[in-house]
Structure formats: structure tokens, C-alpha cells
Design an enzyme around this catalytic site. Structure first.
Site, short mmCIF file in Angstrom:
data_model
loop_
_atom_site.label_atom_id
_atom_site.label_comp_id
_atom_site.label_asym_id
_atom_site.label_seq_id
_atom_site.Cartn_x
_atom_site.Cartn_y
_atom_site.Cartn_z
N CYS A 30 0.84 -1.19 0.00
CA CYS A 30 0.00 0.00 0.00
C CYS A 30 0.89 1.25 0.00
O CYS A 30 1.67 1.45 0.93
CB CYS A 30 -0.93 0.03 1.21
SG CYS A 30 -1.96 1.52 1.19
N LYS B 205 0.83 -9.94 -1.83
CA LYS B 205 0.49 -8.95 -2.86
C LYS B 205 1.67 -8.01 -3.09
O LYS B 205 2.05 -7.26 -2.19
CB LYS B 205 -0.76 -8.17 -2.48
CG LYS B 205 -1.22 -7.22 -3.59
CD LYS B 205 -2.63 -6.74 -3.36
CE LYS B 205 -3.09 -5.83 -4.48
NZ LYS B 205 -4.46 -5.36 -4.29
N ILE C 175 -0.61 -6.51 -9.78
CA ILE C 175 0.15 -5.53 -9.03
C ILE C 175 -0.78 -4.70 -8.13
O ILE C 175 -1.96 -4.56 -8.42
CB ILE C 175 0.91 -4.55 -9.97
CG1 ILE C 175 -0.06 -3.85 -10.93
CG2 ILE C 175 2.00 -5.27 -10.74
CD1 ILE C 175 0.56 -2.78 -11.81
N ASN C 176 -0.18 -4.16 -7.06
CA ASN C 176 -0.84 -3.10 -6.34
C ASN C 176 -0.61 -1.82 -7.16
O ASN C 176 -0.11 -1.88 -8.28
CB ASN C 176 -0.26 -2.97 -4.93
CG ASN C 176 -1.28 -2.36 -3.96
OD1 ASN C 176 -1.96 -1.39 -4.30
ND2 ASN C 176 -1.38 -2.92 -2.78
C1 FMN Z 1 -9.66 3.14 -4.23
C2 FMN Z 1 -8.67 2.01 -4.14
C3 FMN Z 1 -8.40 1.41 -2.90
C4 FMN Z 1 -7.50 0.36 -2.81
N1 FMN Z 1 -7.28 -0.24 -1.59
C5 FMN Z 1 -6.46 -1.33 -1.51
C6 FMN Z 1 -6.29 -2.03 -0.28
O1 FMN Z 1 -6.90 -1.71 0.74
N2 FMN Z 1 -5.45 -3.11 -0.27
C7 FMN Z 1 -4.78 -3.52 -1.39
O2 FMN Z 1 -4.03 -4.51 -1.33
N3 FMN Z 1 -4.94 -2.89 -2.57
C8 FMN Z 1 -5.75 -1.80 -2.66
N4 FMN Z 1 -5.92 -1.16 -3.87
C9 FMN Z 1 -5.20 -1.65 -5.06
C10 FMN Z 1 -6.07 -2.58 -5.89
O3 FMN Z 1 -6.47 -3.72 -5.15
C11 FMN Z 1 -5.36 -3.02 -7.18
O4 FMN Z 1 -4.19 -3.72 -6.84
C12 FMN Z 1 -4.98 -1.85 -8.08
O5 FMN Z 1 -5.99 -0.87 -8.04
C13 FMN Z 1 -4.74 -2.26 -9.53
O6 FMN Z 1 -5.90 -2.83 -10.12
P1 FMN Z 1 -6.97 -2.00 -11.03
O7 FMN Z 1 -6.17 -1.22 -12.03
O8 FMN Z 1 -7.83 -3.05 -11.65
O9 FMN Z 1 -7.70 -1.14 -10.10
C14 FMN Z 1 -6.83 -0.09 -3.97
C15 FMN Z 1 -7.10 0.51 -5.21
C16 FMN Z 1 -8.02 1.54 -5.31
C17 FMN Z 1 -8.29 2.15 -6.65
#
Ligand code: FMN
Ligand code: FAD
Ligand code: FES
Lengths: 309, 258
Positions: A133, A168, A194-195
Site C-alpha cells: 500500500c 500482494k 500488481i498493487n
Molecule cells: C480506491 C482504491 C483502494 C484500494 N485499496 C487497496 C487495499 O486496501 N489493499 C490492497 O491490497 N490494494 C488496494 N488497492 C489496489 C487494488 O487492489 C489493485 O491492486 C490496483 O488498483 C490495480 O488494479 P486495477 O487497475 O484493476 O484497479 C486499492 C485501489 C483503489 C483504486
């Protein structure tokens, strides 16, 4: 091919998922927020909002900024704490039969171990260690950018956890494969990546960064090629099952991600524009299988034929 | 859900302000609720707009949205024409609470006047609308309040029309003369903070419509929060998209709302 011959199920780190599509942590709450659109048991699994041992307030707003083909967030792990989740949210998820991934984070290594013990006592299917994070000062990505730390932390958490552990990974590293190998040596059962990437926007009228925390996590379609490349590299570096995440917005993206090596995939930011995205992706994968005579969805995984160079 | 656009026209010539009406048979928005608009190419996120009004005409349910073109999302919305469809999530959120038999003051500044329109429909002559604009050229929608029977008092920042100053001046006067049970306010945060203070001074209940950048619109992402006073006396973040956008003004921690 008959629809009934399609096998969408995937055995992921010992747990059978009915399909390879999950919703990712932080974008789908605990499932109930999208109840008007679909129910979490229709998914392969749902990864709930990142949890910590104690409740966290999260960051000052503004927490959201749009970017071309993406967005930045700086939520800062706002959550009511793992105990509140177990008491108030988990029973509903259990009742509907959803496969739950508990996404957890800690300020210290001890926190991760304690939370792992708490989660081990529940019906949750997986523990997902969020060591990536970018929006908090302590813990978070600080754990996810050093290989030795990842290996040690994974080993420690495994010793306190009876559930399969997914690590992760953060994309904000020089070598993603080194991080994946460290998770594997630490005994991880699976890897998710990825995060978010660390990003920034500035309002040129006020000279102020749009996000109150100045920087935030970058996600959405813009990060897809980066995520795809990292999943492919990790697939070729470790033998662990992979949950591929990052910028997936439709079935074609999902299939591409699986071809690069993901066993299952996660949908996040795409849901903000299209709440039905995960369900449409499941349907789209089915259509692709029918059209191409693929019976088992697992046959898509790692089916890319790279050029010889 | 996709809805057919009935009209989408400038609210006033020369301004980047638009008035969209959509045919929305199952869209039963309460005053103050919001709609989350899917915009075209080049946007990742939906754009939140308050429901300006929701009414039926010759048996057809119509939702009205008034908006200013700010950036690419609202620009895209402004380019849609009658007959096209828009994809809207909503109605979302917790709107204004209306009180039977009450006398209301509607306080709006700039684009903040739009969500007050559906309150004007309900309160009619039992409400007065205090509307603040930048200058004479930016005045719009006042006659729509009048059409619902609500007296519209206008004030401009530069005095080019109506009184000169901020709506807070008008509010102070109105409350001094008394007889009002509830205040509804929407506008820039400093204005809402000032209105909230005046409401407190006169001991009149006040509801505010808050604004924050939003992503999901359904309470899932925790992106749209504002700082509030919780029932237990502690501060805590609440979501504008589902817990709001309307809050009791006494709930909001105004120092944190910049
Ligand atoms: C608003 C928001 C909150 C997120 N909160 C978390 C979280 O609490 N824990 C985590 O591991 N990843 C968190 N992420 C990351 C997502 O799980 C993901 O890895 C990242 O957004 C990439 O995927 P995407 O492009 O499909 O959104 C968050 C992403 C967004 C947009
Ligand atoms: C609850 C609520 C109700 C609203 N009601 C109305 C209304 O009735 N009429 C009206 O004209 N406007 C209203 N707004 C403001 C409107 O949402 C923004 O002007 C709009 O999102 C700007 O988008 P853009 O693409 O044109 O601008 P850009 O600057 O290109 O937007 C970039 C990003 O920032 C976000 N953003 C920028 N300004 C704002 C803002 N002021 N509030 C929230 N997000 C913002 C956008 O949604 C987008 O994600 C409301 C906002 C909220 C939160
Ligand atoms: S916009 Fe996602 S919680 Fe409000």
C-alpha cells in the site's frame, strides 16, 4: 461447443474457485455495496478492503484524482479493524457462499502475524498480505520493496496462519522477480500483483497537488501493460499460482492477463465506471472459450507464445 | 441504467451552464440525491451531478440536471443531444429531509443552487431562496424557483445585480425577521461553513450538501469522504456518495473541510 462442457473452475492454491474472476481489495468494499449489480458468490472470489488490527481513519481528502486512462487514490487504509469485519461483514459473506480473500496490512511485522492468527480462526479462504500500500506512512509498501524483508515477513506470517497466504506485490520496485522469488522462499502459497504504482497530479490553477497526501496509488487501464509485463516476468521466475491484477476492464484484458501467466485475475478500477464489469468479464471469457474450442479455462493460463530473441 | 435525453440546452446564452432533461421512468430521486454520469472516451471515472428536479409531465417521469462545464467530463455531457442516451447510476445517496408544514430557507451559491430546485417544488411558497452569483451575467434559474412559488432573493459578489455581497448577508436578515424552521444549503465550502455558523447562532436546523471527488459512487472505495462528528463524539470520515451528500450542518467538522 456446448456451454455445459465449459469448465471455468480453477484450483487456486488448494481452493476451488468457480471461475477465475475476482474483485480486488479496496474497490469492492465487502461486496454489499454492489448488491444491486451482482452478488459476490457469482465471482471466483472477493478480496475485501484492506484490514488492520485496529480501526484506521485513513487520509485527509481529497483522496481521488483522475488521470488519462486511470486514477490516483490515497485512501490510506480506512477500515473498521479486523474484528469489526469478522463481526459485521463476514457472516453475510459466509451466508451467500462467497469465497473471501482477507486483505490485511500491519504497521509492524508483529501486526501481520497477529492478524493472521485472527483470520485463521474464521471461514475466510485466503489471507492476502498487502505489503504494497503506497498510501500509509508505516508498514504498507515499506515491507514490499525489499526482498529480504518480504522473505522474512512471509515466513513469519505463514507460521501464524492456517490459511493459504497470498503475497500482494508492489510494482514500485526495480526487480519484480526478486520480490516474487523472496515471497516463494518465504513459503507463500500464491502471489497477487500488481498493487498501485505511485503517482501524482497537480492542479495548475492552485499549484496544489490534487491529492491531499500529495501522492497516491495509480490504477486503471493505463497500468495494464505494466501489470501484464510484471505478471509475465513473475510467471517465468516462480512456480506459485498468480492472481493477476492491474487495469483489467474487459474480457479481452482478462484473457491477455491469463495468457501472460495469471491463474486467476482481479478487477478493480474498471468497476467504478462499469459496476457490471466482473460479470461481463466472466461471460466474455465463456464466449472466448466457446469460440476457440477451449474446454478448461486453465488452458488459457500461460498460453502466450513469446517470440524467440 | 441508460436514459434517453429529452433536451440538453444552455441555461443562459453565453454561459457554460446547461440544463439536461432525461426520460427516467424508474428514477424516483428525492431532493438532494445524486446521479453518477458515465462520460465518454478519455474519462476513467463517472461524474457526480445532483438531481436538480424530478417530476412528471403528461404521464412521463422526467429527471432534470443543471450543470456547469468545468473539464472534459462535463464538456462531454454538454455535447450530448436530444434522442441520445446517457448512462447514469442513481439516484444515489442520502438527500435532504423535508419537514411537513415547515418554513424553509434555501441557500445556494453558484452551481450549488441546482439541488435546491426539488426543495422549491416541495415547499413552494413556504420557502424563500437566497441565491448568490458572481455577477449579473451569471444569474440563472431564479425564475424557476419563482415558478414553484418560492421567492428568489438574489445577491451578487460585485453588486452588478440585486444586492452586493454574499448570501450570508441575506440569510442573517431572513433569520433575524424569524419564522423559519429549517435551512438547506449547497455551495462552496467556505460559504456552507459560514451558513452553518449563522444557523447555529439562530438555533435553526441546517442541512448541507457536501462535495468531494468520487470514484465508485456506491460506498465501496471510501474515496469521497468528509470529516464528521460521530454519534459517540469522536471525529470520523463519512462517505459523501452514500452517507451524504446531505448531512446535518452540525455533523460536519468545517475546519477539516477545505
Ligand atoms: C480506491 C482504491 C483502494 C484500494 N485499496 C487497496 C487495499 O486496501 N489493499 C490492497 O491490497 N490494494 C488496494 N488497492 C489496489 C487494488 O487492489 C489493485 O491492486 C490496483 O488498483 C490495480 O488494479 P486495477 O487497475 O484493476 O484497479 C486499492 C485501489 C483503489 C483504486
Ligand atoms: C455530490 C455532488 C453533486 C454535484 N452536483 C453538481 C451539479 O448539480 N451541477 C454541477 O455543475 N456540478 C455538480 N457537481 C460538481 C461536478 O461533479 C464536477 O464539476 C465534475 O465532476 C467535474 O468534472 P469534469 O470532468 O468536467 O472536470 P475535471 O476537472 O476534468 O474533472 C477531473 C476529476 O475531478 C473530479 N472533480 C472535479 N471537480 C469536482 C468537484 N467540484 N466535485 C467533485 N468532483 C470533482 C471529476 O469528477 C473528475 O473525476 C457535484 C459534485 C458532487 C460531489
Ligand atoms: S465514491 Fe466510492 S465510497 Fe463514495
Amino acid at each position: 461447443m456446448e456451454q455445459k462442457n465449459l469448465d471455468l473452475s480453477v484450483n487456486f492454491a488448494g481452493v476451488t474457485l468457480k471461475n477465475p474472476v475476482t474483485t480486488v481489495s479496496g474497490t469492492c468494499g465487502t461486496g454489499k455495496e454492489y448488491a444491486n449489480f451482482y452478488s459476490p458468490e457469482q465471482l471466483g472470489a472477493i478480496s475485501v478492503k484492506g484490514m488492520t488490527l485496529e480501526p484506521r481513519d485513513g487520509n485527509m481528502p481529497c483522496r481521488i484524482a483522475e488521470t488519462p486512462a486511470g486514477m490516483l487514490n490515497s485512501i490510506g487504509l480506512q477500515n473498521p479493524g479486523v474484528h469489526a469485519f469478522i463481526k459485521n461483514e463476514l457472516p453475510r459473506l459466509e451466508k451467500c457462499g462467497a469465497v473471501v480473500i482477507a486483505n490485511v496490512a500491519g504497521n509492524t511485522e508483529e501486526d501481520y502475524c497477529k492478524i493472521a492468527e485472527v483470520i485463521s480462526e474464521t471461514s475466510v479462504a485466503f489471507l492476502e498480505m498487502n505489503i504494497s500500500c503506497p498510501n500509509v506512512n508505516h508498514g504498507g509498501a515499506a515491507f514490499g520493496t525489499d526482498a529480504a524483508t518480504i522473505e522474512r515477513l512471509t515466513k513469519n506470517v505463514k507460521a501464524h496462519c492456517s490459511k493459504p497466504v497470498i503475497v500482494k506485490l508492489s510494482p514500485n520496485v526495480t526487480s519484480i522477480t526478486d520480490m516474487a522469488k523472496a515471497a516463494e522462499s518465504g513459503g507463500a502459497d500464491a502471489i497477487s500483483l500488481i498493487n498501485t504504482l505511485l503517482g501524482m497530479r497537480i492542479d495548475i490553477k492552485t499549484k496544489r497537488p490534487v491529492l491531499h497526501r500529495n501522492v497516491g496509488g495509480f490504477s486503471g487501464p493505463a497500468v495494464f501493460p505494466v501489470a501484464l509485463r510484471m505478471v509475465w516476468q513473475v510467471r517465468n521466475a516462480v512456480s506459485l499460482p498468480i492472481l493477476g491484477i492491474g487495469g483489467i476492464s474487459n474480457a479481452d484484458d482478462a484473457i491477455e492477463m491469463m495468457m501472460a501467466g495469471a491463474d486467476i485475475i482481479g478487477v478493480g478500477t474498471a468497476m467504478f465506471a462499469n459496476p457490471m464489469a466482473p460479470i461481463e468479464i466472466i461471460d466474455g471469457i465463456k464466449q472466448y472459450m466457446i469460440k476457440n474450442g477451449i474446454e478448461r479455462v486453465t488452458d488459457i493460463t500461460n498460453s502466450v507464445i513469446p517470440w524467440e530473441n | 441504467m441508460k436514459y434517453k435525453i429529452l433536451s440538453n440546452t444552455p441555461l443562459r446564452e453565453g454561459l457554460e451552464l446547461f440544463d439536461m432533461r432525461v426520460c427516467a421512468p424508474d428514477f424516483n430521486a428525492l431532493p438532494g440525491q445524486i446521479a453518477h454520469f458515465l462520460c465518454g472516451e478519455g474519462t476513467t471515472l463517472r461524474r457526480p451531478l445532483s438531481v436538480c428536479d424530478c417530476y412528471s409531465q403528461s404521464g412521463m417521469q422526467i429527471a432534470r440536471f443543471c450543470y456547469e462545464v468545468r473539464g472534459k467530463g462535463t464538456k462531454w455531457i454538454s455535447e450530448r443531444i436530444a434522442g441520445e442516451e446517457v448512462d447514469i447510476l442513481g439516484p444515489l445517496g442520502h438527500g435532504f429531509e423535508t419537514v411537513d408544514g415547515a418554513k424553509a430557507v434555501l441557500v445556494g451559491g453558484g452551481i450549488g443552487i441546482y439541488p435546491l430546485m426539488s426543495l422549491s417544488r416541495i415547499y413552494g411558497k413556504n420557502a424563500v431562496a437566497l441565491l448568490g452569483f458572481r455577477d449579473a451575467a451569471h444569474i440563472n434559474l431564479t425564475e424557476d424557483f419563482e415558478a414553484y412559488g418560492t421567492e428568489a432573493r438574489v445577491i451578487t459578489d460585485d453588486g452588478s445585480s440585486g444586492r452586493q455581497g454574499f448570501v450570508t448577508v441575506l440569510l442573517d436578515e431572513a433569520l433575524k425577521s424569524g419564522g423559519y424552521d429549517i435551512i438547506y444549503v449547497c455551495g462552496p465550502k467556505p460559504m456552507m461553513a459560514a451558513v452553518s455558523k449563522i444557523a447555529e447562532k439562530y438555533g435553526v436546523r441546517c442541512q448541507v450538501s457536501m462535495e468531494e471527488h468520487m470514484a465508485c459512487g456506491v460506498g465501496a472505495c471510501l474515496g469521497c469522504v468528509c470529516q464528521t462528528m460521530l454519534a459517540d463524539g469522536n471525529h470520523g470520515y463519512k462517505r459523501v456518495c452514500v452517507d451524504g451528500p446531505v448531512f446535518e450542518s452540525s455533523e460536519i467538522i468545517w475546519e477539516a473541510a477545505k
